[in-house]
Design an enzyme around this catalytic site. Structure first.
Site, PDB file in Angstrom:
ATOM      1  N   CYS B 301      62.766  49.211 -16.036  1.00  0.00           N
ATOM      2  CA  CYS B 301      62.050  48.425 -17.257  1.00  0.00           C
ATOM      3  C   CYS B 301      60.834  47.585 -16.670  1.00  0.00           C
ATOM      4  O   CYS B 301      60.839  46.999 -15.467  1.00  0.00           O
ATOM      5  CB  CYS B 301      63.134  47.559 -17.845  1.00  0.00           C
ATOM      6  SG  CYS B 301      62.426  46.307 -18.739  1.00  0.00           S
ATOM      7  N   CYS B 367      43.739  70.587   2.373  1.00  0.00           N
ATOM      8  CA  CYS B 367      42.279  70.035   2.815  1.00  0.00           C
ATOM      9  C   CYS B 367      41.946  70.709   4.052  1.00  0.00           C
ATOM     10  O   CYS B 367      40.844  70.095   4.517  1.00  0.00           O
ATOM     11  CB  CYS B 367      41.994  68.691   2.564  1.00  0.00           C
ATOM     12  SG  CYS B 367      43.011  67.592   3.777  1.00  0.00           S
ATOM     13  N   CYS B 434      44.089  37.656   0.373  1.00  0.00           N
ATOM     14  CA  CYS B 434      45.398  37.632   1.533  1.00  0.00           C
ATOM     15  C   CYS B 434      44.902  38.697   2.515  1.00  0.00           C
ATOM     16  O   CYS B 434      44.459  39.946   2.177  1.00  0.00           O
ATOM     17  CB  CYS B 434      46.509  37.799   1.067  1.00  0.00           C
ATOM     18  SG  CYS B 434      47.274  36.503   0.303  1.00  0.00           S
TER      19      CYS B 434
HETATM   20 ZN   LIG Z   1      64.120  45.033 -19.213  1.00  0.00          ZN
HETATM   21 ZN   LIG Z   2      45.056  67.432   3.239  1.00  0.00          ZN
END
Ligand SMILES: [Zn+2]
Ligand SMILES: [Zn+2]
Ligand SMILES: [Zn+2]
Ligand SMILES: [Zn+2]
Ligand SMILES: [Zn+2]
Ligand SMILES: [Zn+2]
Ligand SMILES: [Zn+2]
Ligand SMILES: [Zn+2]
Lengths: 199, 467
Positions: B301, B367, B434
């Site tokens: 939720c 990749c 921060c």
């Molecule tokens: Zn809820």
């Molecule tokens: Zn990769």
């Protein structure tokens, strides 16, 4: 996605405008752009605190994924507070980070920030220097916070002693805000502040 | 003369219209259904939906050499009473009714008289939402009394209205009558909740079970928007999507939707379907789904309620195809991480890689990036470089000190760079403010220092928050 954020902010905006806090001038909310992605908030310093009488401006950026992610909020008015960075205005408040819930609103955020001004949480500091002063020298902290409120947020409490010390440093060629930061960080000890500034 | 011709044509047109409309009437109203016998024989019938069950018995009986009063007709877990009009049960084209022979017609007659009518109608008729949700009986919604079930239909590839069906848990025959109505979703979604009588071959099913457990009903769903493709054509129940009978506003956009997604938190936290989609998408792109040990890669939720994880992950089918693919890819990657694998550190790749534990030279198949397993930098021989404290972070602070906050708008322009989370190595962006980083990846949430790239400590705050 942006649609939901805008639609929701539109409604919240109306809610804030009609709220009793606005009627009492405790909080304010303004639109910065027409897309409801950036707003300007304002909260009044709570009574009986060092921030009393000051008005603090907030920058509110609404992410595209609002309300499933919190708004990004930052103090634009400089403030001396353990949970708010005296440098960037960044805020350390759990509901603006991992405790955010979709049911929260800009109104609850503004009210929570106001509550944060009344009750600092020095054990979860955003500004370590301020937090240390808060824990080690509460009176000095209050004096400093009141002074900053006077200078940056339009608070009523002028402190001639602080102003005098800052003027001394300005006369030595130090920029005003830098002088104020140094003095604030060294409990208004002119000698130590000077030392730090010229080291 | 002219008037005669005119009226002639009017009549003609009227007649043609009549023919047309009556023809249309017939075509549209005939229902093709199958009636299946316990012996496995299937009879195909074209019936008028206005006819009742006794009529069907009369049609079927001669084809299977029995008398109409020797038959009972079963549909969706219930025996249908003789005076039940076909139109009133939600039979679609090509639906299957089950016919079985009554053991002793006399006994059955007695039984039938004492049974209230509600018990002799199909389940989908006798169920309504008041029994399926914890609503007040007082809620006045007479028009929407009929249950609405939503399903993901693999055939139509989308969210559709569904129909509840029942069969024998053991022999899977649809000739099965339930002893009681399911009272809530758990009765329907969890196995062996409701008992019944298998009419297919009671001896077979009882023998199979050796009388050590009763015969149980099995519930399943069919899509109501395409013509049934047979008994295997099933849809996945999306039990959290329900009609919004109590007019609860969406927690995100605050509109009151007709159809809602109910978060499993018992606090009336609901979202309209659009907002639910947006919620899934934003959490998906931030990789904030949880790899739950039982339910899989899922969400809770948005108000952070306890134990509110979505159990049926088919609900994420509400995402469009591309994002559902992404969902599946991320789920696999998360699984890879949990199983001790690693993700390709190349920005925009993030491919999941399972490698031998002692292999430090890793090649991403996607990749082609070749990198060091330990530091996730490009592959190198010899020890890893220690991560130097970021100069950029220090520089930022200096700039900060000299710039007044309000006056300089450029100060708020944020430089986006990524660094891997020291705990899970997920590339993380810092968006200003921060140095205190909290890993956004669910399950990690490691608090770390942008400067040191180690755990966030009090020393970090004191030493390099403000340079
Ligand atoms: Zn809820
Ligand atoms: Zn990769
Ligand atoms: Zn379908
Ligand atoms: Zn059976
Ligand atoms: Zn909504
Ligand atoms: Zn290395
Ligand atoms: Zn992490
Ligand atoms: Zn650090």
């Amino acid at each position: 996605m942006a649609n939901i954020a805008a639609q929701r902010i539109k409604r919240e905006f109306k809610e804030v405008i009609k709220s009793e806090e606005v009627a009492k001038c405790a909080i304010k909310l303004e639109l910065v752009d027409d897309n409801y992605t950036e707003l300007r908030g304002e909260i009044a310093g709570p009574p009986d605190t060092a921030y009393e009488g000051g008005n603090f401006l907030l920058e509110i950026k609404v992410p595209e994924t609002y309300p499933f992610n919190p708004p990004k909020v930052r103090f634009m008015t400089r403030i001396w507070h353990p949970n708010i960075s005296s440098v960037t205005g960044a805020i350390c408040l759990d509901i603006l980070k991992d405790q955010w819930a979709a049911a929260m609103t800009l109104r609850t955020v503004l009210l929570s920030l106001q509550a944060l001004l009344s009750a600092a949480e020095p054990d979860d500091p955003q500004d370590a220097v301020v937090a240390r002063q808060y824990k080690e020298n509460l009176e000095m902290f209050k004096l400093t916070a009141r002074h900053w409120t006077n200078v940056y947020a339009g608070g009523p409490n002028v402190n001639p002693e602080c102003d005098e010390k800052i003027k001394r440093l300005i006369d030595m060629g130090i920029e005003e805000h830098q002088a104020r930061v140094a003095l604030s960080s060294y409990n208004w000890d002119l000698e130590r502040a000077t030392e730090q500034l010229f080291s | 003369m002219f008037r005669f011709i005119a009226s002639f044509f009017t009549k003609l047109i009227q007649m043609m219209l009549q023919v047309l409309s009556s023809k249309k009437h017939i075509i549209h109203n005939l229902l093709s259904i199958y009636v299946k016998t316990s012996g496995g024989q299937t009879v195909c019938l074209d019936i008028d939906p206005k006819c009742d069950v006794s009529h069907i018995k009369k049609l079927v009986a001669p084809q299977i050499n029995l008398q109409p009063d020797e038959l009972k007709i079963i549909f969706a877990g219930k025996e249908l009473a003789d005076d039940y009009v076909i139109e009133e049960c939600d039979l679609g084209q090509q639906s299957i009714l089950h016919v079985v022979k009554i053991k002793s017609p006399k006994l059955n007659e007695v039984f039938r008289c004492s049974t209230p009518k509600a018990n002799l109608s199909p389940l989908t008729e006798s169920l309504d939402y008041s029994t399926f949700s914890s609503e007040d009986e007082n809620t006045e919604k007479p028009l929407e009394r009929k249950a609405h079930f939503y399903v993901y239909c693999p055939n139509c590839k989308g969210l559709k209205q569904g129909k509840l069906r029942v069969r024998c848990h053991f022999c899977k025959s649809g000739a099965f009558t339930v002893h009681s109505d399911p009272q809530d979703w758990s009765h329907v979604l969890q196995p062996k909740q409701i008992t019944g009588t298998c009419e297919n071959d009671p001896e077979y099913c009882q023998e199979l079970l050796q009388n050590c457990e009763p015969t149980f009903a099995e519930f399943y769903f069919k899509c109501s928007e395409h013509v049934s493709l047979g008994e295997c054509d099933q849809a996945v129940p999306l039990d959290l999507i329900r009609p919004n009978l109590r007019h609860i506003p969406c927690l995100a956009c605050l509109d009151v939707p007709e159809t809602m997604f109910t978060f499993p938190c018992q606090k009336d936290h609901i979202a309209c379907l659009d907002c639910f989609r947006s919620y899934c998408l934003s959490k998906l792109l931030e990789r904030q789904f949880w790899q739950h040990p039982e339910h899989g890669y899922t969400l809770a939720c948005p108000n952070g309620c306890l134990n509110s994880f979505i159990r049926e992950i088919h609900h994420f089918r509400l995402l469009d195809d591309d994002n559902y693919d992404r969902y599946q890819r991320f789920a696999t990657e998360e699984f890879v991480l949990r199983s001790g694998g690693l993700l390709c550190p190349q920005p925009g790749c993030g491919m999941g890689i399972l490698a031998e534990p002692d292999c430090t030279r890793i090649t991403c198949q996607q990749c082609k990036y070749v990198f060091c397993r330990n530091c996730l930098q490009g592959f190198h021989i010899g020890p890893c470089d220690p991560v130097e404290p970021s100069l950029d972070a220090q520089g930022n602070c200096d700039v900060d000190l000299n710039c007044p906050v309000v006056e300089d708008p450029s100060r708020t322009t944020i430089k986006v760079i990524t660094k891997p989370c020291p705990s899970c190595k997920t590339p993380t962006e810092r968006d200003g403010g921060c140095m205190h980083m909290i890993c956004t990846r669910s399950g990690c949430q490691f608090h770390w220092c942008w400067v040191c790239q180690t755990e966030w400590t009090r020393e970090c705050m004191a030493d390099h928050w403000f340079a």
